[in-house]
Scaffold this motif. Structure first.
Motif, PDB file in Angstrom:
ATOM      1  N   GLY A 167     -50.388   7.561  41.740  1.00 34.82           N
ATOM      2  CA  GLY A 167     -49.940   6.956  42.989  1.00 34.82           C
ATOM      3  C   GLY A 167     -48.534   6.409  42.904  1.00 34.82           C
ATOM      4  N   ALA A 168     -47.709   6.958  42.019  1.00 36.10           N
ATOM      5  CA  ALA A 168     -46.343   6.478  41.829  1.00 36.10           C
ATOM      6  C   ALA A 168     -45.393   7.178  42.790  1.00 36.10           C
ATOM      7  CB  ALA A 168     -45.904   6.712  40.386  1.00 36.10           C
ATOM      8  N   ASP A 169     -44.434   6.438  43.291  1.00 37.38           N
ATOM      9  CA  ASP A 169     -43.445   6.984  44.210  1.00 37.38           C
ATOM     10  C   ASP A 169     -42.216   7.384  43.405  1.00 37.38           C
ATOM     11  OD1 ASP A 169     -41.971   7.766  46.354  1.00 37.38           O
ATOM     12  OD2 ASP A 169     -41.541   5.723  47.083  1.00 37.38           O
ATOM     13  N   ALA A 170     -42.200   8.623  42.938  1.00 36.21           N
ATOM     14  CA  ALA A 170     -41.078   9.106  42.128  1.00 36.21           C
ATOM     15  C   ALA A 170     -41.025  10.618  42.237  1.00 36.21           C
ATOM     16  CB  ALA A 170     -41.236   8.682  40.666  1.00 36.21           C
ATOM     17  N   ILE A 171     -39.923  11.179  41.752  1.00 40.05           N
ATOM     18  CA  ILE A 171     -39.756  12.625  41.780  1.00 40.05           C
ATOM     19  C   ILE A 171     -39.521  13.120  40.359  1.00 40.05           C
ATOM     20  CG2 ILE A 171     -38.817  12.629  44.123  1.00 40.05           C
ATOM     21  CD1 ILE A 171     -36.045  12.985  42.857  1.00 40.05           C
ATOM     22  N   VAL A 172     -39.790  14.390  40.170  1.00 37.81           N
ATOM     23  CA  VAL A 172     -39.514  15.061  38.899  1.00 37.81           C
ATOM     24  C   VAL A 172     -38.344  16.006  39.137  1.00 37.81           C
ATOM     25  CG1 VAL A 172     -40.403  16.511  37.057  1.00 37.81           C
ATOM     26  CG2 VAL A 172     -41.925  14.872  38.196  1.00 37.81           C
ATOM     27  N   GLU A 173     -37.204  15.698  38.515  1.00 39.32           N
ATOM     28  CA  GLU A 173     -36.001  16.506  38.700  1.00 39.32           C
ATOM     29  C   GLU A 173     -35.974  17.618  37.652  1.00 39.32           C
ATOM     30  OE1 GLU A 173     -31.122  15.987  38.778  1.00 39.32           O
ATOM     31  OE2 GLU A 173     -32.443  14.236  38.654  1.00 39.32           O
ATOM     32  N   GLU A 174     -35.785  18.813  38.123  1.00 39.28           N
ATOM     33  CA  GLU A 174     -35.781  19.984  37.246  1.00 39.28           C
ATOM     34  C   GLU A 174     -34.349  20.472  37.045  1.00 39.28           C
ATOM     35  OE1 GLU A 174     -37.600  24.549  37.244  1.00 39.28           O
ATOM     36  OE2 GLU A 174     -38.437  23.021  38.599  1.00 39.28           O
ATOM     37  N   ARG A 175     -33.943  20.595  35.773  1.00 36.81           N
ATOM     38  CA  ARG A 175     -32.590  21.025  35.458  1.00 36.81           C
ATOM     39  C   ARG A 175     -32.638  22.148  34.423  1.00 36.81           C
ATOM     40  NH1 ARG A 175     -29.496  15.213  34.385  1.00 36.81           N
ATOM     41  NH2 ARG A 175     -29.865  14.296  36.470  1.00 36.81           N
ATOM     42  N   GLY A 176     -31.516  22.838  34.288  1.00 39.21           N
ATOM     43  CA  GLY A 176     -31.386  23.866  33.268  1.00 39.21           C
ATOM     44  C   GLY A 176     -32.233  25.086  33.559  1.00 39.21           C
ATOM     45  N   VAL A 177     -32.457  25.853  32.482  1.00 36.13           N
ATOM     46  CA  VAL A 177     -33.204  27.107  32.573  1.00 36.13           C
ATOM     47  C   VAL A 177     -34.557  26.909  31.904  1.00 36.13           C
ATOM     48  CG1 VAL A 177     -33.245  29.552  31.975  1.00 36.13           C
ATOM     49  CG2 VAL A 177     -31.069  28.442  32.531  1.00 36.13           C
ATOM     50  N   MET A 178     -35.601  27.117  32.633  1.00 36.03           N
ATOM     51  CA  MET A 178     -36.946  26.946  32.105  1.00 36.03           C
ATOM     52  C   MET A 178     -37.406  28.253  31.441  1.00 36.03           C
ATOM     53  SD  MET A 178     -37.721  23.875  32.660  1.00 36.03           S
ATOM     54  CE  MET A 178     -37.030  22.517  33.627  1.00 36.03           C
ATOM     55  N   GLY A 179     -37.677  28.200  30.161  1.00 30.21           N
ATOM     56  CA  GLY A 179     -38.111  29.387  29.434  1.00 30.21           C
ATOM     57  C   GLY A 179     -39.578  29.322  29.077  1.00 30.21           C
ATOM     58  N   MET A 180     -39.899  29.837  27.897  1.00 31.97           N
ATOM     59  CA  MET A 180     -41.274  29.863  27.401  1.00 31.97           C
ATOM     60  C   MET A 180     -41.371  29.011  26.140  1.00 31.97           C
ATOM     61  SD  MET A 180     -42.706  31.880  29.615  1.00 31.97           S
ATOM     62  CE  MET A 180     -44.285  32.308  28.869  1.00 31.97           C
ATOM     63  N   MET A 181     -42.566  28.493  25.896  1.00 31.08           N
ATOM     64  CA  MET A 181     -42.798  27.685  24.697  1.00 31.08           C
ATOM     65  C   MET A 181     -44.274  27.769  24.332  1.00 31.08           C
ATOM     66  SD  MET A 181     -42.765  23.784  26.138  1.00 31.08           S
ATOM     67  CE  MET A 181     -41.030  23.957  26.512  1.00 31.08           C
ATOM     68  N   PRO A 182     -44.616  27.403  23.072  1.00 26.76           N
ATOM     69  CA  PRO A 182     -46.035  27.417  22.679  1.00 26.76           C
ATOM     70  C   PRO A 182     -46.855  26.465  23.534  1.00 26.76           C
ATOM     71  CG  PRO A 182     -44.622  27.293  20.742  1.00 26.76           C
ATOM     72  CD  PRO A 182     -43.734  27.103  21.935  1.00 26.76           C
ATOM     73  N   GLY A 183     -48.085  26.873  23.802  1.00 27.36           N
ATOM     74  CA  GLY A 183     -48.942  26.067  24.655  1.00 27.36           C
ATOM     75  C   GLY A 183     -49.198  24.681  24.111  1.00 27.36           C
ATOM     76  N   ARG A 184     -49.367  24.544  22.796  1.00 28.00           N
ATOM     77  CA  ARG A 184     -49.637  23.225  22.225  1.00 28.00           C
ATOM     78  C   ARG A 184     -48.439  22.299  22.364  1.00 28.00           C
ATOM     79  NH1 ARG A 184     -47.741  22.709  16.939  1.00 28.00           N
ATOM     80  NH2 ARG A 184     -46.807  24.601  16.098  1.00 28.00           N
ATOM     81  N   VAL A 185     -47.220  22.875  22.320  1.00 24.25           N
ATOM     82  CA  VAL A 185     -46.026  22.050  22.512  1.00 24.25           C
ATOM     83  C   VAL A 185     -45.962  21.549  23.948  1.00 24.25           C
ATOM     84  CG1 VAL A 185     -43.502  22.036  22.463  1.00 24.25           C
ATOM     85  CG2 VAL A 185     -44.776  23.250  20.688  1.00 24.25           C
ATOM     86  N   ALA A 186     -46.201  22.452  24.898  1.00 22.40           N
ATOM     87  CA  ALA A 186     -46.195  22.049  26.302  1.00 22.40           C
ATOM     88  C   ALA A 186     -47.248  20.985  26.565  1.00 22.40           C
ATOM     89  CB  ALA A 186     -46.427  23.270  27.184  1.00 22.40           C
TER      90      ALA A 186
END
Length: 411
Positions: A301-320
């Motif tokens: 219930g927080a009033d905030a945004i998630v800002e996305e920057r750069g290039v989103m690639g791939m990573m191992p599932g456990r890291v994500a």
């Protein structure tokens, strides 16, 4: 037709315990030493046995049944011992048979030799096997009996030799030399065998204690890791559900709180199969982190945004998964302790090479060093979780606010 999945409990039951592993390897060096001693004995005994056999055949006074029986009594057990030493099976039994058979043959020697061909300067063929009988005792008998054999066999030979020579002065000198030589050599052989076995036993003892110590340390580390993981799981799921329930004011918020509680209970019920639910190494899109963080904000219930920057690639599932859980912990802390004031999230992607997540707020801040050791929200859920996937975590906090920086780079 798919194979029936094996439960974690079944798989764990098939893993040997530290005690059984230690039992299997605790005599490794001792067994290797016994194999080495048997091989060395086989080589030396084969040479001396061949020498004795040649001497027996060339000096045989008469080929009657008594002499042939003497040869069979001595050389049949000798050949059996040599074969056992080569193949590494039945060494103790065959060596003991030869040691006893040779002692009997040596004691019976005066009754089968030809007294008309006694020569004080010519050693009988049975003399070449005195120390072979000693090494056979070394392979077969306990230590005290080995020394009895090493000390007794030369004197038995000396007595038999003097009886054969009718105790003449010519036999005393040569017999005394033979007895002293075989006595010293036999005692040296037994002492060397005892020393090598003692060293091997010492190595096995040290190895056994090292394995026990390592097993205890590994068990303690596993228990501590499980405790931290379980505490982090409880903290992440249960505390987040409680916070969401406390802040739920609308019907939708209450439904979200119920869903979070249900998820927490499900994760707790599945801890045996996957304690931390950290995911696998299967690659996932980094943009999924942004989706999960936005969902977490909605649940809190927080009033905030998630800002996305750069290039989103791939990573191992456990890291994500680790990044999402650590970031959710940072979000939960911000909502709980700073009221979500000035909450801002930035996800900066670096393609397939890495990613960083920055969570900042304008709360009152805190002093990281003053947090109690029993508070695992930061230590386990953020620092330990990121360290578990070779990531980084940094927290900067003062009276103007708190910044949590999470990062991971492809190594």
């Amino acid at each position: 037709m798919t194979a029936e999945p094996v439960s974690i409990r079944d798989a764990w039951s098939k893993i040997p315990s530290p005690g059984s592993v230690e039992t299997g390897f605790e005599r490794f060096t001792g067994k290797r030493m016994e194999r080495i001693l048997a091989t060395v004995v086989a080589i030396g005994s084969a040479v001396l046995g061949a020498q004795a056999l040649i001497s027996a055949l060339t000096t045989l006074s008469r080929a009657d049944s008594v002499h042939i029986g003497m040869l069979l009594v001595v050389f049949v057990p000798l050949v059996s011992m040599l074969l056992a030493c080569v193949i590494g099976r039945g060494v103790r039994v065959t060596a003991g048979l030869f040691a006893i058979a040779y002692a009997v043959a040596l004691a019976a020697w005066p009754s089968v030799v030809d007294p008309l061909h006694n020569d004080a300067t010519q050693q009988p063929w049975i003399f070449f096997l005195v120390n072979v009988g000693v090494v056979a005792a070394m392979l077969a008998f306990p230590l005290w009996l080995q020394f009895v054999w090493a000390a007794g066999m030369p004197f038995v030979y000396g007595y038999v030799r003097l009886v054969q020579g009718e105790f003449s002065s010519a036999f005393w000198v040569t017999t005394a030399f033979d007895v002293s030589f075989t006595l010293i050599l036999g005692l040296v052989i037994i002492s060397l065998g005892w020393m090598f076995r003692s060293v091997a036993a010492g190595v096995d003892d040290v190895r056994g204690r090292a394995v026990s110590s390592y097993a205890a340390a590994a068990a303690a580390a596993a228990a501590e890791e499980e405790r931290i993981t379980m505490s982090a799981l409880m903290h992440d799921s249960v505390l987040a559900a409680l916070i969401a329930g406390e802040r739920a004011e609308s019907e939708r918020a209450r439904d979200l709180a119920v869903a979070m509680a249900r998820e927490a209970l499900t994760r707790l019920a599945n801890t045996e199969a996957a304690v931390a639910e950290e995911g696998s190494d299967e690659p996932v899109a980094a943009v999924q982190i942004v989706v999960e963080l936005r969902r977490a904000l909605s649940e809190l219930g927080a009033d905030a945004i998630v800002e996305e920057r750069g290039v989103m690639g791939m990573m191992p599932g456990r890291v994500a998964r680790a990044l999402v859980l650590a970031a959710r912990q940072g979000l939960g802390n911000s909502v709980a302790h700073a009221g979500g004031r000035g909450l801002h999230i930035v996800v900066d992607g670096h393609g397939d090479d890495g990613i960083s997540v920055v969570i900042s707020d304008r709360g009152p801040g805190f002093v990281l060093e003053e947090i109690g050791a029993d508070r695992l929200g930061i230590r386990a859920s953020i620092f330990a979780r990121m360290a578990g996937v070779a990531g980084t975590a940094r927290i900067d906090s003062d009276e103007s606010g708190t910044v949590v920086t999470l990062g991971w780079e492809l190594s």
